[in-house]
Design a protein around this motif. Sequence first.
Motif, PDB file in Angstrom:
ATOM      1  N   VAL A 430       1.452 -25.600 -42.035  1.00  0.00           N
ATOM      2  CA  VAL A 430       1.329 -26.793 -42.890  1.00  0.00           C
ATOM      3  C   VAL A 430      -0.119 -27.222 -43.024  1.00  0.00           C
ATOM      4  O   VAL A 430      -0.615 -27.467 -44.141  1.00  0.00           O
ATOM      5  N   LEU A 431      -0.849 -27.314 -41.918  1.00  0.00           N
ATOM      6  CA  LEU A 431      -2.210 -27.848 -41.974  1.00  0.00           C
ATOM      7  C   LEU A 431      -3.215 -26.810 -42.460  1.00  0.00           C
ATOM      8  O   LEU A 431      -4.266 -27.173 -42.985  1.00  0.00           O
ATOM      9  N   THR A 432      -2.901 -25.538 -42.312  1.00  0.00           N
ATOM     10  CA  THR A 432      -3.762 -24.511 -42.908  1.00  0.00           C
ATOM     11  C   THR A 432      -3.769 -24.642 -44.425  1.00  0.00           C
ATOM     12  O   THR A 432      -4.799 -24.428 -45.072  1.00  0.00           O
ATOM     13  N   ALA A 433      -2.622 -25.008 -44.988  1.00  0.00           N
ATOM     14  CA  ALA A 433      -2.540 -25.191 -46.440  1.00  0.00           C
ATOM     15  C   ALA A 433      -3.192 -26.492 -46.891  1.00  0.00           C
ATOM     16  O   ALA A 433      -3.725 -26.582 -48.007  1.00  0.00           O
ATOM     17  N   ALA A 434      -3.169 -27.519 -46.045  1.00  0.00           N
ATOM     18  CA  ALA A 434      -3.677 -28.838 -46.438  1.00  0.00           C
ATOM     19  C   ALA A 434      -5.165 -29.007 -46.168  1.00  0.00           C
ATOM     20  O   ALA A 434      -5.828 -29.817 -46.823  1.00  0.00           O
ATOM     21  N   LYS A 435      -5.691 -28.248 -45.200  1.00  0.00           N
ATOM     22  CA  LYS A 435      -7.079 -28.428 -44.784  1.00  0.00           C
ATOM     23  C   LYS A 435      -7.800 -27.085 -44.781  1.00  0.00           C
ATOM     24  O   LYS A 435      -7.175 -26.025 -44.777  1.00  0.00           O
ATOM     25  N   THR A 436      -9.107 -27.162 -44.743  1.00  0.00           N
ATOM     26  CA  THR A 436      -9.894 -25.940 -44.636  1.00  0.00           C
ATOM     27  C   THR A 436     -10.236 -25.681 -43.178  1.00  0.00           C
ATOM     28  O   THR A 436     -10.468 -26.613 -42.406  1.00  0.00           O
ATOM     29  N   ASP A 437     -10.231 -24.423 -42.791  1.00  0.00           N
ATOM     30  CA  ASP A 437     -10.690 -24.005 -41.477  1.00  0.00           C
ATOM     31  C   ASP A 437      -9.846 -24.566 -40.337  1.00  0.00           C
ATOM     32  O   ASP A 437     -10.358 -24.815 -39.249  1.00  0.00           O
ATOM     33  N   PHE A 438      -8.544 -24.758 -40.561  1.00  0.00           N
ATOM     34  CA  PHE A 438      -7.667 -25.172 -39.468  1.00  0.00           C
ATOM     35  C   PHE A 438      -7.160 -23.922 -38.761  1.00  0.00           C
ATOM     36  O   PHE A 438      -6.762 -22.953 -39.401  1.00  0.00           O
ATOM     37  N   SER A 439      -7.182 -23.945 -37.431  1.00  0.00           N
ATOM     38  CA  SER A 439      -6.757 -22.772 -36.666  1.00  0.00           C
ATOM     39  C   SER A 439      -5.917 -23.194 -35.479  1.00  0.00           C
ATOM     40  O   SER A 439      -5.799 -24.388 -35.154  1.00  0.00           O
ATOM     41  N   GLU A 440      -5.347 -22.228 -34.792  1.00  0.00           N
ATOM     42  CA  GLU A 440      -4.461 -22.504 -33.668  1.00  0.00           C
ATOM     43  C   GLU A 440      -5.167 -23.256 -32.557  1.00  0.00           C
ATOM     44  O   GLU A 440      -4.557 -24.070 -31.846  1.00  0.00           O
ATOM     45  N   SER A 441      -6.463 -23.023 -32.396  1.00  0.00           N
ATOM     46  CA  SER A 441      -7.205 -23.714 -31.340  1.00  0.00           C
ATOM     47  C   SER A 441      -7.304 -25.214 -31.593  1.00  0.00           C
ATOM     48  O   SER A 441      -7.623 -25.983 -30.681  1.00  0.00           O
ATOM     49  N   ASP A 442      -7.014 -25.646 -32.817  1.00  0.00           N
ATOM     50  CA  ASP A 442      -7.091 -27.067 -33.157  1.00  0.00           C
ATOM     51  C   ASP A 442      -5.823 -27.835 -32.795  1.00  0.00           C
ATOM     52  O   ASP A 442      -5.748 -29.047 -33.028  1.00  0.00           O
ATOM     53  N   LEU A 443      -4.837 -27.159 -32.231  1.00  0.00           N
ATOM     54  CA  LEU A 443      -3.573 -27.806 -31.918  1.00  0.00           C
ATOM     55  C   LEU A 443      -3.633 -28.640 -30.638  1.00  0.00           C
ATOM     56  O   LEU A 443      -2.797 -29.519 -30.435  1.00  0.00           O
ATOM     57  N   LYS A 444      -4.579 -28.366 -29.767  1.00  0.00           N
ATOM     58  CA  LYS A 444      -4.684 -29.074 -28.495  1.00  0.00           C
ATOM     59  C   LYS A 444      -5.747 -30.168 -28.572  1.00  0.00           C
ATOM     60  O   LYS A 444      -6.819 -29.976 -29.151  1.00  0.00           O
ATOM     61  N   ILE A 445      -5.437 -31.311 -27.979  1.00  0.00           N
ATOM     62  CA  ILE A 445      -6.369 -32.431 -27.928  1.00  0.00           C
ATOM     63  C   ILE A 445      -7.041 -32.415 -26.560  1.00  0.00           C
ATOM     64  O   ILE A 445      -6.363 -32.489 -25.527  1.00  0.00           O
ATOM     65  N   PRO A 446      -8.370 -32.323 -26.497  1.00  0.00           N
ATOM     66  CA  PRO A 446      -9.032 -32.251 -25.196  1.00  0.00           C
ATOM     67  C   PRO A 446      -9.026 -33.594 -24.467  1.00  0.00           C
ATOM     68  O   PRO A 446      -8.973 -34.658 -25.089  1.00  0.00           O
ATOM     69  N   ILE A 447      -9.064 -33.526 -23.166  1.00  0.00           N
ATOM     70  CA  ILE A 447      -9.250 -34.726 -22.352  1.00  0.00           C
ATOM     71  C   ILE A 447     -10.736 -35.065 -22.345  1.00  0.00           C
ATOM     72  O   ILE A 447     -11.584 -34.180 -22.223  1.00  0.00           O
ATOM     73  N   ALA A 448     -11.062 -36.338 -22.496  1.00  0.00           N
ATOM     74  CA  ALA A 448     -12.467 -36.755 -22.563  1.00  0.00           C
ATOM     75  C   ALA A 448     -13.210 -36.354 -21.291  1.00  0.00           C
ATOM     76  O   ALA A 448     -12.676 -36.431 -20.182  1.00  0.00           O
ATOM     77  N   SER A 449     -14.448 -35.934 -21.462  1.00  0.00           N
ATOM     78  CA  SER A 449     -15.245 -35.504 -20.312  1.00  0.00           C
ATOM     79  C   SER A 449     -15.439 -36.640 -19.315  1.00  0.00           C
ATOM     80  O   SER A 449     -15.478 -36.400 -18.101  1.00  0.00           O
ATOM     81  N   THR A 450     -15.534 -37.879 -19.801  1.00  0.00           N
ATOM     82  CA  THR A 450     -15.685 -39.006 -18.886  1.00  0.00           C
ATOM     83  C   THR A 450     -14.446 -39.198 -18.026  1.00  0.00           C
ATOM     84  O   THR A 450     -14.542 -39.658 -16.885  1.00  0.00           O
ATOM     85  N   ILE A 451     -13.285 -38.848 -18.557  1.00  0.00           N
ATOM     86  CA  ILE A 451     -12.044 -38.955 -17.785  1.00  0.00           C
ATOM     87  C   ILE A 451     -11.987 -37.868 -16.720  1.00  0.00           C
ATOM     88  O   ILE A 451     -11.578 -38.111 -15.581  1.00  0.00           O
ATOM     89  N   LEU A 452     -12.396 -36.662 -17.060  1.00  0.00           N
ATOM     90  CA  LEU A 452     -12.366 -35.560 -16.095  1.00  0.00           C
ATOM     91  C   LEU A 452     -13.246 -35.853 -14.888  1.00  0.00           C
ATOM     92  O   LEU A 452     -12.972 -35.370 -13.782  1.00  0.00           O
TER      93      LEU A 452
END
Length: 462
Positions: A430-452
């Motif tokens: 769905v998002l590959t069709a709606a956006k440019t340069d969307f890939s599987e690696s974009d599915l995960k949300i990172p934890i903020a470095s300050t939290i780590l």
Amino acid sequence: MKRPTNYPMKKYIIYSLFATPLLHLSCSKFLETDPPRTEVSAGAAFSDAKTASATVAGLYTSMNNYNNQFASGLMTIVLSSLADEYNSAFTTYDEYKYNKLSPATSYLDRLWSQPFSYINHSNKIIEGLEASALSTEVKAQLSAEARFTRVFCYFYLSNLFNKVPLITDTKNLELNNQKGPASREELYAFMVEDLKQAAADIPDTYIGTERIRPNRKAVEALLARVYLYRSDWANAEATADKVIGDSRYELSRDLNTVFLKTSKEAIWQLQTVNLSTAGVNTWEGFSIVPPVATARSFYQLYNSTLEDYEEGDLRKANWLKSYAVGSETRYMPYKYKVRTSTPVTEYNTVLRLAEQYLIRAEARLNQNKLGAAIDDINQIRERAGLDALPHTMAKADIAVALEKERQLELLGEWGHRWFDLVRTNRALPVLTAAKTDFSESDLKIPIASTILLTNPNLQQND
């Protein structure tokens, strides 16, 4: 059952016993120990039913008293930007809009630290009630509310970051600050049991005349969603069915009334008790609605989403607002229509009946109850002024129709669209069709470095 007396939240902000300051979160600690100086002590907070009830009410106050925080607009903005809903003009959201998040991305720390602060406060409430001399009925009611809020926060944490610690008490701060992530199975099992306990303890009636304190149906509505995300189709159907069968709730035929504080569709709402801006009804309305009626909004819908509306869809007519930019017509979200006004007419609607129909439809579809699933989808479509779907549809076509109805019905509400695309493995196509340069690696949300930095045993999202 004797219940605590209702007290308006606006008068009892001081009883937000455990409200962590939202804008200045320490990187040295995962969980805080000392309350702000304006708060009452734990012993005083649970000394009588009136004060204890106001203390719990203060938990909801702290969730919705400042703009652009976890529970006051931020979830909507950033997850709508990650998905294909809102296209924001603010550059601070560009990393979300382009799905290029890093551990240094703005606001990620709030999406972690604020729900964990509410979990910590809920844990303190439960422990304070257990140690109090309050009646069994009062303890059960207020503990159930705290359990509900705790699960509500864990639901979002688990679906945002996947790898989160399970903190259920405040008795060993050092141990809690060193906890590693729980498994998804462990988190969901805990959420189910906590909500089942809350449903058993909380009354079915609301406290007061509004729906800003959860009742049993609010607990069951959240439980139905948890079952759905756990792929427990039979329990998701049965639990949503309980909520749908309650005559207090109905699909509002006038779409302009769905998000009012008097909405009969609302199951649980957050009342904005803001400490900074006069006349705010909801922070979504304040952020999205322009200060002048003829001005453009800083948020507009993706063209790909606009194309999904069928002709005559009342949701486009009532929940979007068009404006011109040169010769181009654009659309802004318009579910919440008030930027500022008094008296307040709109509340932030967190749980509502339409979602329960969509939960039951998906649960029925996955049990091959195709006709019943179509019936539930048609409840939503017919309210939107659309023709009913035929019962001759194949299962795969029903799934596509359900995805579309969830997209348009729950547009811009609490991250539903992003979570739906991820959990059903539909984000990539769905998002590959709606956006440019969307890939599987974009599915995960990172934890903020300050939290780590706060806990050596936390693990970055893959």
